[in-house]
Write a protein that holds these residues in place. Structure first.
Motif, PDB file in Angstrom:
ATOM      1  N   LEU A 173       0.824  -1.210   0.000  1.00 17.04           N
ATOM      2  CA  LEU A 173       0.000   0.000   0.000  1.00 17.04           C
ATOM      3  C   LEU A 173       0.861   1.264   0.000  1.00 17.04           C
ATOM      4  O   LEU A 173       0.532   2.250  -0.655  1.00 17.04           O
ATOM      5  N   LEU A 174       1.970   1.209   0.731  1.00 16.29           N
ATOM      6  CA  LEU A 174       2.875   2.360   0.767  1.00 16.29           C
ATOM      7  C   LEU A 174       3.454   2.626  -0.631  1.00 16.29           C
ATOM      8  O   LEU A 174       3.482   3.771  -1.096  1.00 16.29           O
ATOM      9  N   ASN A 175       3.888   1.548  -1.293  1.00 19.98           N
ATOM     10  CA  ASN A 175       4.446   1.685  -2.652  1.00 19.98           C
ATOM     11  C   ASN A 175       3.399   2.195  -3.639  1.00 19.98           C
ATOM     12  O   ASN A 175       3.677   3.037  -4.499  1.00 19.98           O
ATOM     13  N   GLU A 176       2.167   1.676  -3.491  1.00 17.43           N
ATOM     14  CA  GLU A 176       1.065   2.105  -4.361  1.00 17.43           C
ATOM     15  C   GLU A 176       0.775   3.584  -4.149  1.00 17.43           C
ATOM     16  O   GLU A 176       0.536   4.340  -5.102  1.00 17.43           O
ATOM     17  N   MET A 177       0.830   3.976  -2.891  1.00 14.71           N
ATOM     18  CA  MET A 177       0.573   5.368  -2.517  1.00 14.71           C
ATOM     19  C   MET A 177       1.595   6.302  -3.173  1.00 14.71           C
ATOM     20  O   MET A 177       1.237   7.319  -3.788  1.00 14.71           O
ATOM     21  N   VAL A 178       2.875   5.927  -3.068  1.00 12.14           N
ATOM     22  CA  VAL A 178       3.948   6.750  -3.633  1.00 12.14           C
ATOM     23  C   VAL A 178       3.867   6.773  -5.161  1.00 12.14           C
ATOM     24  O   VAL A 178       4.076   7.828  -5.788  1.00 12.14           O
ATOM     25  N   SER A 179       3.526   5.616  -5.769  1.00 13.58           N
ATOM     26  CA  SER A 179       3.429   5.540  -7.234  1.00 13.58           C
ATOM     27  C   SER A 179       2.344   6.465  -7.783  1.00 13.58           C
ATOM     28  O   SER A 179       2.386   6.869  -8.944  1.00 13.58           O
ATOM     29  N   LYS A 180       1.363   6.779  -6.925  1.00 12.81           N
ATOM     30  CA  LYS A 180       0.274   7.667  -7.349  1.00 12.81           C
ATOM     31  C   LYS A 180       0.525   9.114  -6.915  1.00 12.81           C
ATOM     32  O   LYS A 180      -0.391   9.933  -6.911  1.00 12.81           O
ATOM     33  N   ASN A 181       1.785   9.364  -6.540  1.00 11.98           N
ATOM     34  CA  ASN A 181       2.188  10.715  -6.120  1.00 11.98           C
ATOM     35  C   ASN A 181       1.473  11.216  -4.869  1.00 11.98           C
ATOM     36  O   ASN A 181       1.273  12.416  -4.692  1.00 11.98           O
ATOM     37  N   PHE A 182       1.080  10.258  -4.003  1.00 11.52           N
ATOM     38  CA  PHE A 182       0.562  10.617  -2.689  1.00 11.52           C
ATOM     39  C   PHE A 182       1.677  10.320  -1.706  1.00 11.52           C
ATOM     40  O   PHE A 182       2.008   9.160  -1.458  1.00 11.52           O
ATOM     41  N   PHE A 183       2.287  11.360  -1.163  1.00 12.80           N
ATOM     42  CA  PHE A 183       3.439  11.131  -0.312  1.00 12.80           C
ATOM     43  C   PHE A 183       3.015  10.983   1.145  1.00 12.80           C
ATOM     44  O   PHE A 183       2.268  11.820   1.671  1.00 12.80           O
ATOM     45  N   PRO A 184       3.481   9.913   1.798  1.00 12.45           N
ATOM     46  CA  PRO A 184       3.105   9.665   3.199  1.00 12.45           C
ATOM     47  C   PRO A 184       3.467  10.845   4.090  1.00 12.45           C
ATOM     48  O   PRO A 184       4.487  11.504   3.869  1.00 12.45           O
ATOM     49  N   ASP A 185       2.625  11.082   5.094  1.00 11.57           N
ATOM     50  CA  ASP A 185       2.933  12.140   6.059  1.00 11.57           C
ATOM     51  C   ASP A 185       3.472  11.501   7.337  1.00 11.57           C
ATOM     52  O   ASP A 185       3.661  10.289   7.410  1.00 11.57           O
ATOM     53  N   VAL A 186       3.704  12.318   8.355  1.00  9.36           N
ATOM     54  CA  VAL A 186       4.294  11.814   9.601  1.00  9.36           C
ATOM     55  C   VAL A 186       3.409  10.764  10.258  1.00  9.36           C
ATOM     56  O   VAL A 186       3.902   9.797  10.867  1.00  9.36           O
ATOM     57  N   CYS A 187       2.100  10.902  10.101  1.00 13.58           N
ATOM     58  CA  CYS A 187       1.160   9.932  10.685  1.00 13.58           C
ATOM     59  C   CYS A 187       1.316   8.566  10.012  1.00 13.58           C
ATOM     60  O   CYS A 187       1.371   7.529  10.683  1.00 13.58           O
TER      61      CYS A 187
END
Length: 409
Positions: A173-187
């Motif tokens: 899910l983290l990789n999918e998130m980054v691939s869609k240009n949604f960058f994880p936040d501190v949470c």
């Protein structure tokens, strides 16, 4: 206003309702609603939204739902996205995911279609209840309708799979998130660090923290505490202490929870001098240790045979306004019994009874075992036979203690 010749309008009366709702005065809010009709005014969607939110602020979800249904049935004022979103949030806060999803379906049937906020609210609630498959299905449904997930969506899902210990899925899910240009936040990152540490994968957790710093996302107190706890669980106290010092150097707000985590680590390694030093450091900084902190220290002292220190901590916590709970008594009682201080243990037991604390089967097991170890089998038998009169049922552990005691006699 009326006495001054100034006419009331919907806007003005809505302000009154909103004020009363936020003051948790729902009775007055409903009285003002009655005033609406006396003045010949028609409540609008904002009026209903305010009242529904007011009920939810008081945790009165049933009344909020009833008002929503009245609004629908009246027909002259239809709910908007805010109405639906507010009630969905209320259902989710109560853990009523089924009602929230039913409301989602009702939105789909009407003119007011669900948006990202409503989907995120339900997905988050499902994930908190470990219903991750349902949450992922809702994600697929949402995306098929052209609604793109955001950082909040992915953080909820990652949190959900992490609660199930599914690290590989979290990474996907983290990789999918980054691939869609949604960058994880501190949470998002903090959730990952916490899960990795609980899985014993502290090295990987360090990598996540490094990734955060590379992306200019500063770890917060939660992130550092999870990493510190991970080191404590592995017994790597020098590394845990290093993280603690790093928090201080970065100006992070170090609280009772952070100190308790490190104290627990030291106690588990029987490093009581270091644990006690931290306790004194807390006092110097104006932090008041809580019951959990004291329970950890009392347990640590008992396990290394420092019963005098344990009893002193027991007195100290009460002097600081922290009342011992059943667990505190159980820890100290067990330490006293195992060190042969049976008379002091019985006195402590009587103190529990005098304070009307919930003396459960665990407490009785400790005392019965203490009596058996001291060779007072008849006293142990009397205590055992009196359990039913106290409304307690002997557990397997209780029978095992009695059998061992009788065999050793």
């Amino acid at each position: 206003m009326g006495a001054s010749g100034i006419e009331h309008d919907v806007y003005t009366v809505n302000i009154f309702i909103n004020c009363y709702c936020h003051l948790n005065q729902m009775g007055f809010s409903l009285s003002v609603l009655g005033k609406f009709f006396k003045l010949g005014l028609e409540p609008n969607v904002f009026t209903f939204n305010t009242l529904i939110n007011g009920f939810l602020l008081k945790n009165r979800v049933v009344q909020a739902a009833e008002l929503f249904n009245k609004m629908i049935n009246a027909g002259n004022c239809q709910p908007d996205a805010v109405t639906y979103g507010t009630l969905v949030k209320g259902f989710c806060m109560k853990g009523n995911n089924r009602a929230a999803i039913q409301l989602l379906r009702k939105m789909e049937e009407g003119a007011c279609k669900p948006g990202l906020v409503v989907y995120n609210t339900i997905i988050d609630s499902l994930c908190k209840d470990k219903l991750v498959d349902d949450a992922l299905n809702l994600l697929s449904e949402m995306m098929s309708k052209g609604i793109a997930p955001d950082v909040i969506t992915y953080t909820s899902l990652i949190h959900g799979v992490c609660k199930l210990g599914e690290w590989k899925e979290a990474k996907r899910l983290l990789n999918e998130m980054v691939s869609k240009n949604f960058f994880p936040d501190v949470c998002t990152f903090s959730v990952l660090v916490d899960t990795l540490c609980k899985e014993g994968m502290v090295g990987e957790a360090e990598g996540v923290v490094e990734m955060m710093i590379e992306r200019d996302i500063q770890p917060n107190t939660v992130t550092y505490n999870s990493l510190m706890d991970g080191y404590c669980v592995r017994g790597e106290m020098s590394k845990a202490r290093k993280v603690f010092k790093l928090m201080l150097s970065k100006g992070s707000m170090v609280d009772v929870f952070n100190y308790s985590t490190l104290i627990n680590g030291y106690c588990k390694r029987k490093m009581m001098d270091e644990a006690m030093t931290l306790l004194r450091e807390m006092s110097r900084k104006g932090l008041v240790p809580n019951t959990v902190t004291y329970n950890t220290l009392v347990d640590g002292c008992c396990k290394v045979g420092k019963l005098g220190d344990a009893q002193q901590l027991f007195s100290e916590m009460q002097a600081c306004g922290q009342l011992p709970d059943v667990q505190t008594y159980a820890i100290l009682l067990d330490g006293l019994c195992k060190s042969g201080q049976l008379s002091t243990a019985i006195q402590l037991f009587r103190e529990m009874e005098g304070k009307k604390l919930d003396v459960n089967i665990v407490i009785y097991n400790i005392l019965i075992e203490g009596l058996c170890l001291a060779g007072k089998i008849e006293s142990a038998r009397v205590l055992f036979r009196g359990l039913s009169s106290k409304g307690l049922q002997p557990a397997v552990r209780t029978y095992t203690i009695m059998i061992n005691g009788l065999c050793a006699a």
